[in-house]
Design an enzyme around this catalytic site. Structure first.
Site, PDB file in Angstrom:
ATOM      1  N   ASP A 186      39.611  37.510  33.944  1.00 32.81           N
ATOM      2  CA  ASP A 186      40.178  38.122  32.737  1.00 32.81           C
ATOM      3  C   ASP A 186      39.884  37.266  31.511  1.00 32.81           C
ATOM      4  O   ASP A 186      39.798  36.043  31.612  1.00 32.81           O
ATOM      5  CB  ASP A 186      41.700  38.267  32.952  1.00 32.81           C
ATOM      6  CG  ASP A 186      42.319  39.269  32.007  1.00 32.81           C
ATOM      7  OD1 ASP A 186      41.580  39.948  31.262  1.00 32.81           O
ATOM      8  OD2 ASP A 186      43.556  39.374  32.000  1.00 32.81           O
ATOM      9  N   HIS A 219      31.493  39.766  28.166  1.00 29.47           N
ATOM     10  CA  HIS A 219      31.184  40.152  29.551  1.00 29.47           C
ATOM     11  C   HIS A 219      29.883  39.477  30.025  1.00 29.47           C
ATOM     12  O   HIS A 219      29.773  39.062  31.172  1.00 29.47           O
ATOM     13  CB  HIS A 219      31.066  41.671  29.679  1.00 29.47           C
ATOM     14  CG  HIS A 219      32.352  42.402  29.424  1.00 29.47           C
ATOM     15  ND1 HIS A 219      33.548  42.020  29.980  1.00 29.47           N
ATOM     16  CD2 HIS A 219      32.637  43.494  28.667  1.00 29.47           C
ATOM     17  CE1 HIS A 219      34.513  42.846  29.569  1.00 29.47           C
ATOM     18  NE2 HIS A 219      33.982  43.740  28.767  1.00 29.47           N
ATOM     19  N   LEU A 225      28.323  33.136  53.016  1.00 26.56           N
ATOM     20  CA  LEU A 225      29.421  33.531  52.124  1.00 26.56           C
ATOM     21  C   LEU A 225      29.439  35.053  52.023  1.00 26.56           C
ATOM     22  O   LEU A 225      28.387  35.675  51.858  1.00 26.56           O
ATOM     23  CB  LEU A 225      29.195  32.921  50.733  1.00 26.56           C
ATOM     24  CG  LEU A 225      30.087  33.431  49.599  1.00 26.56           C
ATOM     25  CD1 LEU A 225      31.539  32.975  49.795  1.00 26.56           C
ATOM     26  CD2 LEU A 225      29.587  32.933  48.237  1.00 26.56           C
TER      27      LEU A 225
HETATM   28  C1  FPP Z   1      38.164  41.240  32.078  1.00 22.72           C
HETATM   29  O1  FPP Z   1      38.103  40.768  30.762  1.00 22.72           O
HETATM   30  C2  FPP Z   1      36.837  41.433  32.633  1.00 22.72           C
HETATM   31  C3  FPP Z   1      36.317  42.624  33.063  1.00 22.72           C
HETATM   32  C4  FPP Z   1      37.050  43.894  32.980  1.00 22.72           C
HETATM   33  C5  FPP Z   1      34.951  42.711  33.583  1.00 22.72           C
HETATM   34  C6  FPP Z   1      34.475  41.634  34.493  1.00 22.72           C
HETATM   35  C7  FPP Z   1      33.021  41.694  34.530  1.00 22.72           C
HETATM   36  C8  FPP Z   1      32.176  40.653  34.428  1.00 22.72           C
HETATM   37  C9  FPP Z   1      32.610  39.246  34.376  1.00 22.72           C
HETATM   38  C10 FPP Z   1      30.725  40.970  34.334  1.00 22.72           C
HETATM   39  C11 FPP Z   1      29.895  40.470  35.436  1.00 22.72           C
HETATM   40  C12 FPP Z   1      30.414  40.713  36.775  1.00 22.72           C
HETATM   41  C13 FPP Z   1      29.672  40.657  37.918  1.00 22.72           C
HETATM   42  C14 FPP Z   1      30.365  40.854  39.222  1.00 22.72           C
HETATM   43  C15 FPP Z   1      28.213  40.405  37.909  1.00 22.72           C
HETATM   44  P1  FPP Z   1      38.707  41.684  29.605  1.00 22.72           P
HETATM   45  O2  FPP Z   1      37.613  42.531  29.065  1.00 22.72           O
HETATM   46  O3  FPP Z   1      39.873  42.457  30.127  1.00 22.72           O
HETATM   47  O4  FPP Z   1      39.150  40.627  28.558  1.00 22.72           O
HETATM   48  P2  FPP Z   1      40.389  40.722  27.540  1.00 22.72           P
HETATM   49  O5  FPP Z   1      41.637  40.819  28.368  1.00 22.72           O
HETATM   50  O6  FPP Z   1      40.289  39.450  26.783  1.00 22.72           O
HETATM   51  O7  FPP Z   1      40.171  41.932  26.695  1.00 22.72           O
END
Ligand code: FPP
Length: 245
Positions: free
Chosen positions: A21, A38, A132
């Site tokens: 997050d 992201h 893994l």
């Molecule tokens: C949460 O941060 C993150 C996500 C919803 C997406 C997670 C995806 C990645 C890290 C991209 C790559 C992943 C893989 C598996 C290759 P948020 O957008 O909710 O952040 P915020 O709470 O600050 O708005």
């Protein structure tokens, strides 16, 4: 100091699950759009996979996209899926070279053919690997997972393939998306939010929870090892008292 040396290699958690997050906030702090966060988050994913390999973690589950995340602006959802497809395709050789088995958990319905093809291809390509297990929760929701399990159980009873009195915790677990995957020992959530957000509700019953204010794009090897060290300080009693352990 090398943090990795503080880890007792004989007591590492078998399964670590992570709610990644804070990508959006990380980008906002830099005056950039959310997808920039992201993208940097994808670099943290790679760093954490490498760290997990180093210390012989057997299962790593990453919450990449929840069913609830569809409510985000379409532009962000599209960009996120493009990034996911790109990362999965680009990193498939890394997975093969490092003996990593890739698995998807979540609902297939609602996912585009592009992402479904990428997931299937990499799952098949890596299905003999065993160093893994990398589990990506994508279009995942824990309540829907439990409802789907209940429906499958009801159907099996109706078809005479399951007897009501035989249902127990182990049998129920076999009906979940996480069939054959041990429950997480450690859950990490970044960005300071202290909640579970519909993630692995059944499976987290006895999991150690670790919350850190670090935003996901800043979470790297060192942060992962810190979480493991904290986990190793905990006493897991599973309902017993200290003296019984
Ligand atoms: C949460 O941060 C993150 C996500 C919803 C997406 C997670 C995806 C990645 C890290 C991209 C790559 C992943 C893989 C598996 C290759 P948020 O957008 O909710 O952040 P915020 O709470 O600050 O708005």
């Amino acid at each position: 100091m090398d943090l990795k040396r503080e880890i007792d290699i004989n007591k590492v958690p078998t399964h670590v699950a992570i709610i990644m997050d804070g990508n959006g906030r990380w980008a906002k702090q830099r005056g950039k759009d959310r997808i920039y966060g992201h993208k940097e988050g994808a670099n943290s994913v790679k760093a954490v996979i490498k760290a997990a390999l180093e210390i012989n973690i057997k299962y790593l589950t990453l919450y990449a996209f929840s069913i609830e995340n569809w409510q985000r602006p379409k532009q962000e959802v599209d960009a996120l899926f493009n990034l996911l497809i790109q990362a999965i395709e680009q990193e498939s050789s890394f997975l093969v070279e490092n003996n990593i088995r890739f698995m998807h958990i979540g609902i297939k319905q609602g996912l585009s053919m592009d992402i479904l093809d990428a997931l299937k291809r990499v799952e098949q390509m890596t299905n003999k690997n065993d160093k893994l297990n990398l589990i990506i929760a994508l279009n995942y929701g824990s309540r829907i997972e439990i409802i789907e399990a209940v429906k499958k159980i009801a159907l099996d009873i109706k078809n005479g393939e399951l007897i009501l009195d035989d249902i127990n915790e182990n049998i129920f677990s076999e009906y979940l998306f996480t069939k054959n995957i041990p429950d997480p020992d450690l859950l990490i959530r970044t960005s300071g939010e202290i909640r579970i957000s519909n993630f692995l509700l059944w499976q987290l019953s006895y999991t150690e929870l670790y919350f850190t204010p670090t935003l996901w794009p800043d979470f790297r090897e060192r942060d992962f090892y810190e979480a493991i060290i904290e986990y190793q300080r905990r006493e897991r009693r599973f309902g017993k008292i200290s003296e019984q352990l």
